[in-house]
Design a protein around this motif. Structure first.
Motif, PDB file in Angstrom:
ATOM      1  N   UNK A  45      -4.462   8.090   4.337  1.00  0.00           N
ATOM      2  CA  UNK A  45      -5.075   8.248   3.021  1.00  0.00           C
ATOM      3  C   UNK A  45      -5.020   6.967   2.192  1.00  0.00           C
ATOM      4  N   UNK A  46      -3.899   6.238   2.239  1.00  0.00           N
ATOM      5  CA  UNK A  46      -3.806   5.021   1.430  1.00  0.00           C
ATOM      6  C   UNK A  46      -4.810   3.962   1.883  1.00  0.00           C
ATOM      7  N   UNK A  47      -5.093   3.901   3.174  1.00  0.00           N
ATOM      8  CA  UNK A  47      -6.096   2.958   3.688  1.00  0.00           C
ATOM      9  C   UNK A  47      -7.494   3.423   3.274  1.00  0.00           C
ATOM     10  N   UNK A  48      -7.742   4.710   3.381  1.00  0.00           N
ATOM     11  CA  UNK A  48      -9.035   5.278   2.980  1.00  0.00           C
ATOM     12  C   UNK A  48      -9.331   4.969   1.509  1.00  0.00           C
ATOM     13  N   UNK A  49      -8.340   5.140   0.644  1.00  0.00           N
ATOM     14  CA  UNK A  49      -8.532   4.867  -0.778  1.00  0.00           C
ATOM     15  C   UNK A  49      -8.816   3.385  -1.024  1.00  0.00           C
ATOM     16  N   UNK A  50      -8.155   2.495  -0.277  1.00  0.00           N
ATOM     17  CA  UNK A  50      -8.423   1.061  -0.406  1.00  0.00           C
ATOM     18  C   UNK A  50      -9.854   0.732   0.019  1.00  0.00           C
TER      19      UNK A  50
END
Length: 72
Positions: A45-50
């Motif tokens: 999720x943190x990569x997706x948000x970036x």
């Protein structure tokens, strides 16, 4: 949100073509395996948000440049 309990080596199936398997449980960490078609993107999720943030910035920067070019 659907919450499920699973034990090691147990799995869930999503949409007939995505399988998520519990590989290991150590303390408060769970290792999962995801088996899905290659065309299905899978991100933490943190990569997706970036990625989403970078895409938004790129679109707005391009949009402003295009607007400047139109207005001369």
């Amino acid at each position: 949100m659907l919450a499920l309990s699973r034990k090691k080596k147990e799995a869930i199936v999503i949409n007939n073509n995505i399988e998520i398997t519990i590989l290991e449980v150590k303390g408060d960490q769970v290792k999962i395996g995801i088996n899905a078609p290659k065309e299905v993107p899978i991100y933490r999720k943190e990569v997706y948000l970036q990625i989403q943030e970078a895409n938004s910035e790129a679109v707005s920067a391009k949009g402003m440049e295009a607007l400047k070019n139109l207005l001369g």
